[in-house]
Write a protein that holds these residues in place. Structure first.
Motif, mmCIF file in Angstrom:
data_model
loop_
_atom_site.group_PDB
_atom_site.id
_atom_site.type_symbol
_atom_site.label_atom_id
_atom_site.label_comp_id
_atom_site.label_asym_id
_atom_site.label_seq_id
_atom_site.Cartn_x
_atom_site.Cartn_y
_atom_site.Cartn_z
ATOM 1 N N PHE A 276 0.833 -1.204 0.000
ATOM 2 C CA PHE A 276 0.000 0.000 0.000
ATOM 3 C C PHE A 276 0.865 1.250 0.000
ATOM 4 C CE2 PHE A 276 -1.324 3.293 3.046
ATOM 5 C CZ PHE A 276 -2.331 3.903 2.296
ATOM 6 N N LEU A 277 1.875 1.279 0.871
ATOM 7 C CA LEU A 277 2.761 2.444 0.948
ATOM 8 C C LEU A 277 3.546 2.623 -0.350
ATOM 9 C CD1 LEU A 277 4.090 2.078 4.603
ATOM 10 C CD2 LEU A 277 2.469 3.781 3.743
ATOM 11 N N ALA A 278 3.995 1.516 -0.948
ATOM 12 C CA ALA A 278 4.712 1.614 -2.223
ATOM 13 C C ALA A 278 3.812 2.189 -3.301
ATOM 14 C CB ALA A 278 5.227 0.237 -2.641
ATOM 15 N N GLU B 225 4.233 5.023 -6.567
ATOM 16 C CA GLU B 225 3.435 5.073 -7.796
ATOM 17 C C GLU B 225 2.867 6.468 -8.031
ATOM 18 O OE1 GLU B 225 -0.148 2.522 -9.976
ATOM 19 O OE2 GLU B 225 0.134 2.383 -7.808
ATOM 20 N N ASP B 226 2.247 7.038 -7.016
ATOM 21 C CA ASP B 226 1.637 8.355 -7.170
ATOM 22 C C ASP B 226 2.694 9.447 -7.388
ATOM 23 O OD1 ASP B 226 -0.448 6.720 -6.425
ATOM 24 O OD2 ASP B 226 -1.398 8.203 -5.134
ATOM 25 N N TRP B 227 3.801 9.330 -6.704
ATOM 26 C CA TRP B 227 4.886 10.294 -6.861
ATOM 27 C C TRP B 227 5.436 10.249 -8.284
ATOM 28 C CZ3 TRP B 227 10.136 9.821 -3.754
ATOM 29 C CH2 TRP B 227 10.987 10.874 -4.126
ATOM 30 N N ALA B 228 5.674 9.059 -8.781
ATOM 31 C CA ALA B 228 6.205 8.920 -10.137
ATOM 32 C C ALA B 228 5.234 9.496 -11.163
ATOM 33 C CB ALA B 228 6.491 7.451 -10.441
ATOM 34 N N PHE C 208 1.952 -9.142 -5.782
ATOM 35 C CA PHE C 208 2.235 -9.625 -7.130
ATOM 36 C C PHE C 208 3.583 -9.095 -7.619
ATOM 37 C CE2 PHE C 208 -2.509 -9.866 -7.519
ATOM 38 C CZ PHE C 208 -2.599 -11.199 -7.886
ATOM 39 N N SER C 209 4.273 -9.903 -8.415
ATOM 40 C CA SER C 209 5.454 -9.382 -9.111
ATOM 41 C C SER C 209 5.035 -8.328 -10.120
ATOM 42 C CB SER C 209 6.201 -10.523 -9.810
ATOM 43 O OG SER C 209 5.392 -11.137 -10.802
ATOM 44 N N ASN C 210 3.794 -8.411 -10.616
ATOM 45 C CA ASN C 210 3.282 -7.405 -11.552
ATOM 46 C C ASN C 210 3.144 -6.049 -10.874
ATOM 47 O OD1 ASN C 210 1.643 -10.169 -11.831
ATOM 48 N ND2 ASN C 210 2.262 -9.481 -13.871
ATOM 49 N N SER C 211 2.777 -6.040 -9.587
ATOM 50 C CA SER C 211 2.679 -4.790 -8.835
ATOM 51 C C SER C 211 4.051 -4.150 -8.683
ATOM 52 C CB SER C 211 2.072 -5.050 -7.454
ATOM 53 O OG SER C 211 0.845 -5.744 -7.553
ATOM 54 N N THR D 31 5.093 -2.583 -11.964
ATOM 55 C CA THR D 31 4.476 -1.271 -12.191
ATOM 56 C C THR D 31 5.347 -0.158 -11.625
ATOM 57 O OG1 THR D 31 2.251 -2.234 -12.119
ATOM 58 C CG2 THR D 31 2.431 0.143 -11.764
ATOM 59 N N ILE D 32 5.802 -0.336 -10.386
ATOM 60 C CA ILE D 32 6.653 0.674 -9.751
ATOM 61 C C ILE D 32 7.962 0.825 -10.520
ATOM 62 C CG2 ILE D 32 7.825 1.342 -7.631
ATOM 63 C CD1 ILE D 32 4.799 1.318 -7.369
ATOM 64 N N ALA D 33 8.557 -0.292 -10.930
ATOM 65 C CA ALA D 33 9.830 -0.245 -11.659
ATOM 66 C C ALA D 33 9.673 0.450 -13.014
ATOM 67 C CB ALA D 33 10.377 -1.657 -11.849
ATOM 68 N N VAL D 34 8.582 0.202 -13.718
ATOM 69 C CA VAL D 34 8.342 0.858 -15.009
ATOM 70 C C VAL D 34 8.202 2.358 -14.824
ATOM 71 C CG1 VAL D 34 6.651 1.148 -16.872
ATOM 72 C CG2 VAL D 34 7.345 -1.150 -16.164
ATOM 73 N N LEU D 35 7.375 2.766 -13.873
ATOM 74 C CA LEU D 35 7.135 4.195 -13.663
ATOM 75 C C LEU D 35 8.418 4.932 -13.300
ATOM 76 C CD1 LEU D 35 3.746 4.045 -11.736
ATOM 77 C CD2 LEU D 35 4.112 5.052 -13.991
ATOM 78 N N TRP D 36 9.228 4.344 -12.423
ATOM 79 C CA TRP D 36 10.436 5.042 -12.011
ATOM 80 C C TRP D 36 11.524 4.994 -13.067
ATOM 81 C CZ3 TRP D 36 11.495 8.714 -8.751
ATOM 82 C CH2 TRP D 36 10.518 9.028 -7.815
ATOM 83 N N SER D 37 11.500 4.001 -13.929
ATOM 84 C CA SER D 37 12.412 4.014 -15.082
ATOM 85 C C SER D 37 12.076 5.184 -15.995
ATOM 86 C CB SER D 37 12.303 2.697 -15.854
ATOM 87 O OG SER D 37 12.783 1.610 -15.093
#
Length: 490
Positions: free
Chosen positions: A97-99, A104-107, A139-142, A145-151
């Motif tokens: 949730f925190l991530a 996610e929202d920050w990115a 999920f690894s998919n979750s 998502t974070i890794a894609v956005l920050w890339s």
């Protein structure tokens, strides 16, 4: 006004993150199930991805995402005993949730140019059931998502820099390698937006060195971790992304997991995830949109397609939504968006297979030696904690009644403590509860109404209305103690 709405939706996101729904077995068996066994020495299940001769799942992201948090919780938890599994479960859900909220929202905010775009996109993201449910589950998919956005954020920072930079390229190198070891599909989301950083590296070639060094060191560390886990005495390195790529390049392998038409993502999965927002997408060629296009096209070329594979696409496409013109049209669309997400959120985030985690928590308080799960998802054994060492868990899934009867008879004995967990909607179980001709009887030990078994839908045999009356009207999960009659007579 929008800030108050956003904070309210943040509370909704937290609520769903702590609801014990169970969307897909991979949220347990490709993460917490594996790592909990290493950290707490609990006997847990390793799925085929970890046990084949050429393993395709990397331990490197698992340790970063699940291992270190579990270690931290074990360190701060009071008492000599490790924390209860349900405490670990909620701790991981809170971290996801925190991530989602922070990273996610920050990115997304960094990727949007104007305050109006940020308000609209962040409000849509915060009100999406995908954010409430999938993104807060393990999920690894979750994680992808974070890794894609920050890339994408790091690419934007590099492309806008007018001087030699070190930190952003190094962070990008780490994130890209981490993303690849987390999911082999990760590069698909970076192929098209990568053009943004090429001019910077051509003007200042020295800037690419931190990226290369960070990527190389991260890859070496990841390979070392995997080799240590899978083949500690071998001189040949274990490269799990390569094994994964080779495995998924063979259609006969993917056939074991289900072959879907190439248009499944476009005509079924995207509408299921985006709902009314799909009608309002525009096509500016921004980095998020290019990333989403590259991801969808690449994933659509693969014959095995599940909705959760598109999780990174959802925040990316929500950046391109333009609300309808006119007050009435806008209100109608907002109402449809709210209804869509409330319905799917309730189904996926509250009721879907939601009795399994509490059932395992209940069983962890008993002296269970055998447990049968029938017409449910596989039960995560890590939730039994140390009790899993002497508990035989059998997942019958959708086995016929004859198989269930055979298993019930074999598990009922006078020495152990055996249980059956099954949906209350499984009406074929009713005649077996206390049938005099059977050598056992079933005694209700625990139940919950917060459980919906969508795999039990049988419109063809029972009809639409009777099926819904049974599956929805008799929703819930029960745990029965299996008692052998001859044992009670002694």
């Amino acid at each position: 006004m929008w800030r108050r709405i956003y904070m309210l939706l943040l509370a909704v996101r937290l609520y769903f993150s702590l609801a014990p729904s169970y969307i897909h077995p991979d949220e347990h068996f490709q993460g917490p199930e594996v790592i909990a066994g290493h950290i707490f020495n609990w006997p847990t299940v390793r799925t085929w991805e970890f046990t084949v001769e050429a393993p395709i799942r990397s331990f490197f992201p698992l340790w970063l995402v699940y291992g270190f948090p579990m270690k931290f919780l074990d360190w701060v938890y009071p008492g000599a005993e490790p924390p209860e599994p349900i405490v670990i479960f909620y701790f991981l859900r809170t971290m996801f949730f925190l991530a989602s909220f922070v990273l996610e929202d920050w990115a997304l905010q960094e990727l949007l140019a104007t305050p109006r775009q940020r308000r609209i996109s962040l409000s849509l993201l915060a009100s999406s059931y995908v954010t409430w449910t999938y993104q807060t589950h393990t999920f690894s998919n979750s994680v992808e998502t974070i890794a894609v956005l920050w890339s994408l954020v790091l690419m934007e920072r590099i492309s806008k820099s007018k001087s030699w930079v070190f930190l952003s390229p190094a962070a990008l190198g780490f994130t890209v390698v981490f993303g690849v070891f987390n999911r082999i599909t990760f590069p698909a989301f970076l192929i098209l937006p990568a053009y943004r950083v090429i001019p910077h590296f051509l003007r200042r070639p020295v800037s690419v060195l931190p990226l290369i060094v960070a990527a190389g060191l991260t890859a070496a560390l990841a390979i070392s971790v995997d080799t240590f886990h899978y083949a500690p005495t071998s001189t040949s390195p274990i490269i799990t992304p390569l094994n994964n790529l080779l495995y998924n390049s063979k259609t006969e392998n993917l056939a074991h997991h289900g072959i879907h038409p190439y248009y499944t993502h476009l005509v079924a999965n995207l509408p299921q995830l985006l709902g009314p927002a799909l009608l309002l997408l525009r096509a500016p060629l921004s980095s998020p949109v290019l990333s989403a296009i590259g991801g969808v096209l690449t994933l659509s070329a693969l014959p095995h397609q599940e909705a959760r594979f598109l999780l990174p696409v959802i925040p990316l496409l929500l950046t391109s939504v333009t609300l309808p013109q006119g007050l009435l049209r806008k209100r109608v669309w907002i109402a449809s968006w709210m209804i869509f997400n409330a319905a799917y959120g309730t189904l996926q985030g509250i009721y879907h297979q939601a009795g399994i985690v509490p059932a395992q928590t209940f069983l962890a308080t008993t002296n269970v030696t055998d447990v049968l799960y029938w017409k449910t998802y596989n039960a995560p054994t890590w939730l039994l904690g140390p009790l899993s060492a002497r508990t035989n868990t059998t997942n019958l899934m959708g086995a016929p009644v004859s198989t269930l009867l055979s298993e019930l008879a074999s598990k009922s004995n006078c020495t152990g403590e055996a249980y059956l967990a099954a949906p209350l909607s499984a009406t074929k179980l009713d005649p077996l509860l206390d049938a005099p001709e059977l050598p056992f009887r079933l005694e209700m030990a625990w139940n919950t109404r917060v459980h919906l078994n969508m795999d039990d839908l049988d419109f063809g045999e029972d009809g639409v209305v009777p099926t819904l009356q049974r599956v929805v009207g008799r929703r819930g999960l029960g745990v029965w103690r299996i008692r052998r009659r001859e044992c009670e007579e002694v």
